[in-house]
Design a protein around this motif. Structure first.
Motif, short mmCIF file in Angstrom:
data_model
loop_
_atom_site.label_atom_id
_atom_site.label_comp_id
_atom_site.label_asym_id
_atom_site.label_seq_id
_atom_site.Cartn_x
_atom_site.Cartn_y
_atom_site.Cartn_z
N ARG A 1 0.83 -1.21 0.00
CA ARG A 1 0.00 0.00 0.00
C ARG A 1 0.87 1.26 0.00
O ARG A 1 0.53 2.25 -0.65
CB ARG A 1 -0.93 -0.01 1.22
N LEU A 2 1.99 1.23 0.74
CA LEU A 2 2.89 2.38 0.76
C LEU A 2 3.51 2.61 -0.62
O LEU A 2 3.62 3.76 -1.08
CB LEU A 2 3.99 2.17 1.80
N VAL A 3 3.92 1.53 -1.26
CA VAL A 3 4.53 1.65 -2.59
C VAL A 3 3.53 2.27 -3.56
O VAL A 3 3.88 3.15 -4.37
CB VAL A 3 4.99 0.26 -3.08
N ALA A 4 2.25 1.86 -3.47
CA ALA A 4 1.24 2.37 -4.39
C ALA A 4 0.81 3.79 -4.05
O ALA A 4 0.68 4.64 -4.94
CB ALA A 4 0.02 1.44 -4.38
N ASP A 5 0.61 4.08 -2.75
CA ASP A 5 0.05 5.37 -2.36
C ASP A 5 1.08 6.50 -2.38
O ASP A 5 0.79 7.61 -2.82
CB ASP A 5 -0.56 5.26 -0.96
N LEU A 6 2.28 6.22 -1.89
CA LEU A 6 3.30 7.27 -1.82
C LEU A 6 4.22 7.29 -3.04
O LEU A 6 5.06 8.18 -3.17
CB LEU A 6 4.15 7.09 -0.55
N GLY A 7 4.08 6.30 -3.89
CA GLY A 7 4.90 6.27 -5.10
C GLY A 7 6.37 5.98 -4.82
O GLY A 7 7.24 6.42 -5.57
N LEU B 1 11.57 1.45 0.19
CA LEU B 1 10.95 0.70 1.27
C LEU B 1 12.02 0.03 2.13
O LEU B 1 11.94 0.04 3.37
CB LEU B 1 9.99 -0.33 0.69
N GLY B 2 13.01 -0.55 1.49
CA GLY B 2 14.11 -1.14 2.25
C GLY B 2 14.93 -0.11 2.99
O GLY B 2 15.44 -0.36 4.08
N LEU B 3 15.03 1.10 2.42
CA LEU B 3 15.78 2.16 3.07
C LEU B 3 15.13 2.60 4.37
O LEU B 3 15.83 3.05 5.29
CB LEU B 3 15.91 3.34 2.11
N THR B 4 13.81 2.46 4.50
CA THR B 4 13.16 2.80 5.76
C THR B 4 13.70 1.93 6.89
O THR B 4 13.99 2.41 7.99
CB THR B 4 11.63 2.63 5.67
N THR B 5 13.87 0.65 6.61
CA THR B 5 14.42 -0.25 7.61
C THR B 5 15.88 0.09 7.89
O THR B 5 16.33 0.08 9.04
CB THR B 5 14.29 -1.70 7.14
N THR B 6 16.63 0.40 6.84
CA THR B 6 18.04 0.74 7.02
C THR B 6 18.21 1.95 7.93
O THR B 6 19.03 1.95 8.85
CB THR B 6 18.68 1.03 5.64
N ILE B 7 17.41 2.99 7.70
CA ILE B 7 17.54 4.21 8.50
C ILE B 7 17.09 3.97 9.94
O ILE B 7 17.76 4.38 10.90
CB ILE B 7 16.74 5.35 7.85
#
Length: 375
Positions: A17-23, A29-35
């Motif tokens: 849903r994040l990939v679709a809604d926020l583009g 998405l993987g960078l969110t976990t990295t940070i």
């Protein structure tokens, strides 16, 4: 423990849903976990010292309050930049979680029961996975993913109020001389080996947590709600695994468990990869990741509590957790690059390699430790 890691599981379960809604791309998405986990790894040593000084109740109230703020900001994020900033803030409660809860167990639980209680409290992380993968993912299918994240934020704030009112008052901080006693290099001995084991274990687990739902949607043709349920299944299996293996981690046996659990995790990665040919294997793989991979971290914490020097349980827990969080920071970035190019098979091979490296580190330490104790 559930709230400290909830953002990770929400980002994974709600990833499609994040990939679709926020583009955003799978790499972002993987960078969110990295940070998030890079922040947690960097702050963990300081977090352990803070917990040793201010006590577990104050630390837990701080953890839950910051968790609520980070989740609220994630729910309000209009794009990738604000989302990454909110996730970075969520690294603070992750840095405090293991030291604070381990100190609480040491203060309140008799030694014979600490293994079982530690497994139970570590299973709170998987309770967060269940909450993200089933009720919150289902809520996202109605009012939307932002409403689901804000619901989690409100629950964290209520938990902070409960902790403030219900937990025993913290003992006075120890004298400065006691707090700094035994400050030989913290990178030596068991803590360093367990940190290395946790680095590789965390890299593999974080890749599964972040990309399992997206893998189900993009490669296995699952709908987003069913794919989110994979994370919930992983969470339930992780609860059972952490409670069971931690209870079994008695002195003399606990030292051998991390290596064998990593071997089981290696098999789980193989099942996830094989699901591209036989789709139902993805469910068995999710269960195996929970039973074996996520249980390895709980057993590591049992070992720390069994052997920590007086006054250093918070710091030693934080150093082992720092290795785990560093793995969480690195793993999804590597996997995300492969996922963005549709190379999920190579991604699961990477995860298998990370679990194999964790097993090698754990078995090497267990042999050295046995020789030292027999000498």
């Amino acid at each position: 423990m559930a709230f400290s890691m909830l953002q990770l599981f929400l980002l994974g379960a709600l990833g499609p849903r994040l990939v679709a809604d926020l583009g955003i791309s799978p790499t972002v998405l993987g960078l969110t976990t990295t940070i998030g986990f890079g922040t947690a790894a960097a702050l963990s040593p300081a977090g352990g010292r803070i917990v040793d000084r201010i006590g577990p109740r104050r630390s837990l109230v701080l953890l839950l309050t910051v968790s609520a703020l980070a989740l609220a900001l994630i729910g309000a994020a209009p794009g990738a930049g604000p989302l990454l900033c909110a996730v970075a803030l969520g690294g603070v409660p992750q840095a405090l979680a293991n030291p604070a809860t381990n100190k609480a167990v040491l203060a309140a639980v008799p030694p014979p029961r600490r293994g079982a209680v530690t497994g139970l409290k570590q299973s709170g992380v998987q309770l967060g996975a269940f909450a993200a993968g089933l009720p919150l993912a289902a809520l996202a299918g109605g009012p939307g993913w932002r409403a689901a994240v804000w619901t989690a934020a409100a629950a964290a704030l209520l938990a902070a109020g409960w902790a403030l009112r219900s937990l025993p008052a913290d003992a006075p901080p120890p004298p400065a001389s006691r707090a700094v006693a035994g400050t030989a290099s913290v990178t030596r001995g068991m803590v360093a080996w367990l940190a290395g084991f946790s680095l590789f274990l965390g890299a593999g687990i974080a890749s599964v947590n972040t990309y399992l739902a997206l893998y189900g949607v993009q490669r296995l043709d699952m709908d987003p709600t069913a794919a989110g349920a994979l994370v919930a299944v992983l969470g339930v299996a992780g609860i059972a695994g952490r409670v069971g293996w931690s209870k079994a981690a008695r002195p003399g046996r606990a030292e051998r468990l991390p290596g064998w659990l990593a071997c089981g995790a290696l098999g789980a990665a193989g099942l996830l990869g094989a699901a591209q040919v036989a789709g139902p294997l993805v469910w068995l793989g999710a269960v195996a990741v929970g039973v074996f991979a996520v249980s390895g971290n709980a057993v590591s914490m049992v070992l720390v509590m069994q052997r920590a020097a007086p006054g250093r349980a918070g710091q030693d827990s934080a150093l082992v957790a720092a290795g785990f969080f560093a793995g969480f920071a690195v793993g999804p970035t590597l996997f995300g690059f492969l996922a963005e190019h549709g190379r999920y098979g190579a991604g699961w091979l990477l995860v298998a390699g990370e679990f194999a490296a964790a097993a090698a580190v754990a078995f090497t330490w267990a042999r050295r430790d046995r020789r030292e104790r027999d000498a």
